[in-house]
Design an enzyme around this catalytic site. Sequence first.
Site, PDB file in Angstrom:
ATOM      1  N   PHE A   1      42.856  47.196  37.722  1.00  0.00           N
ATOM      2  CA  PHE A   1      42.762  45.559  37.439  1.00  0.00           C
ATOM      3  C   PHE A   1      42.997  45.494  36.006  1.00  0.00           C
ATOM      4  O   PHE A   1      42.510  45.904  35.150  1.00  0.00           O
ATOM      5  CB  PHE A   1      41.550  45.141  37.776  1.00  0.00           C
ATOM      6  CG  PHE A   1      41.550  43.844  37.768  1.00  0.00           C
ATOM      7  CD1 PHE A   1      41.975  42.760  38.734  1.00  0.00           C
ATOM      8  CD2 PHE A   1      40.893  42.955  36.771  1.00  0.00           C
ATOM      9  CE1 PHE A   1      41.789  41.424  38.576  1.00  0.00           C
ATOM     10  CE2 PHE A   1      40.645  41.617  36.494  1.00  0.00           C
ATOM     11  CZ  PHE A   1      40.972  40.908  37.397  1.00  0.00           C
TER      12      PHE A   1
ATOM     13  N   ASP B   1      43.552  50.285  28.779  1.00  0.00           N
ATOM     14  CA  ASP B   1      42.946  49.124  29.136  1.00  0.00           C
ATOM     15  C   ASP B   1      41.325  49.263  29.092  1.00  0.00           C
ATOM     16  O   ASP B   1      40.972  49.618  29.998  1.00  0.00           O
ATOM     17  CB  ASP B   1      43.313  48.439  30.517  1.00  0.00           C
ATOM     18  CG  ASP B   1      42.657  47.106  31.073  1.00  0.00           C
ATOM     19  OD1 ASP B   1      41.576  46.885  30.219  1.00  0.00           O
ATOM     20  OD2 ASP B   1      43.033  46.289  31.957  1.00  0.00           O
TER      21      ASP B   1
ATOM     22  N   LYS C   1      35.667  41.200  26.854  1.00  0.00           N
ATOM     23  CA  LYS C   1      34.492  41.011  27.677  1.00  0.00           C
ATOM     24  C   LYS C   1      33.435  41.583  26.410  1.00  0.00           C
ATOM     25  O   LYS C   1      32.849  40.605  25.773  1.00  0.00           O
ATOM     26  CB  LYS C   1      34.450  42.304  28.550  1.00  0.00           C
ATOM     27  CG  LYS C   1      35.194  42.160  29.833  1.00  0.00           C
ATOM     28  CD  LYS C   1      34.919  42.927  31.102  1.00  0.00           C
ATOM     29  CE  LYS C   1      35.586  42.631  32.299  1.00  0.00           C
ATOM     30  NZ  LYS C   1      35.185  41.295  32.867  1.00  0.00           N
TER      31      LYS C   1
END
Length: 393
Positions: free
Chosen positions: A139, A224, A253
């Site tokens: 993702f 990532d 995040k």
Amino acid sequence: MSAHTQAVGVGTGHCPLMPTYGPPTVMFVRGQGCWLWDRDGNRYLDLLSGIAVCNLGHAHPRVAEAVAEQARTLCHVSNLYATEPQMQVARALDRLIGGSPGQVFFANSGAEANECAIKLARKWGGRGRHTVISAGRSFHGRTLAALAATGQPEKHEAFVPLPEGFRHVPWDDITELERAIDGTVAAVLLEPIQGEGGVNVPSAGYLRAVRELCDERNLLLVLDEVQTGLARTGRWFAHHHEGVEPDVVTVAKALGNGMPIGACWARTEVAAAFNPGDHATTFGGQPLAASAARATLEVMEELDLPTMAARAGQKMQAALRSLDGVAGVRGRGLLLGVDLAGERLATEVVAAGMAAGLLLGTAGTTSLRIAPPLIIDDAEMDHGIAALDEVLG
């Protein structure tokens, strides 16, 4: 029916929000540390931390004061000019990632950080050498390019045709990765631990093998770390567990502890592929968000947050494995996937947890995702384990 169940719902009539997350089930009005309160005063233990965002917990006083002071001083000037918080955060990220010196592009989210990485890989590779290989169940975000890189076909279906130049291979399979490489490939994009795809930890040596393969074929290794970065897995970045030096790292995040900020770091010689005008953003790294990130990183270092996360993660994993309703636990630090016994549906357990004052996430149809604030203490952890035990029972 519990007070938490009675509080579910945000009113009747027309909802002004697009239905991308489904109907809201609770409205929160306050947070403190590992706890949240809804508008009816009910308290919830947050074991998801805004999807691995609030690593320092909710309303951390140092971050809150940094944002308030910056708001009184300077909120925005655009990236035509430099600001002190932006420069300081870029230097801190470069130091914490370690290895070869690098440079940072600031964005507003993880998807935008990955978008920058994809464009950088294409610019670095040159015309005809633009393909990015990523893994199944990965993702990488919801923009069209980041979605195309995401290895979840069910998320693609509604939005085809997607941008070209993306290829997917099985996760944790170095042989299939090697077979997928041809003259059009510029980069390999991987999560060091897959988060949204199920908290999938690769086998030991996989990332090192990918690094060696990228070196052999002159490809960029893009990692990532949007969910895994900044102490979540018990190291500053998850790739530090393997001793791998990537060419590009994306972060978001936890970087602002709730303020929207993302970053794409690249080795200086790779970042040099960008020329003025090749990529841009109006709000990326603006002083308000960068000030929050600066304070967040300062507190993380003062607390030695990776060590805290590693210790808490060991305790939580052991406690979760002791529960009758748990079939297995995987992950690192405080990014954990919990397989439910008897193929119980994760969505049902999440709903029951909310009714009991416990916030959980999903990591697949029959697995939970647990990612609490990294400052969670033993008493809070014990409370959460006992509540989950009751929900599963």
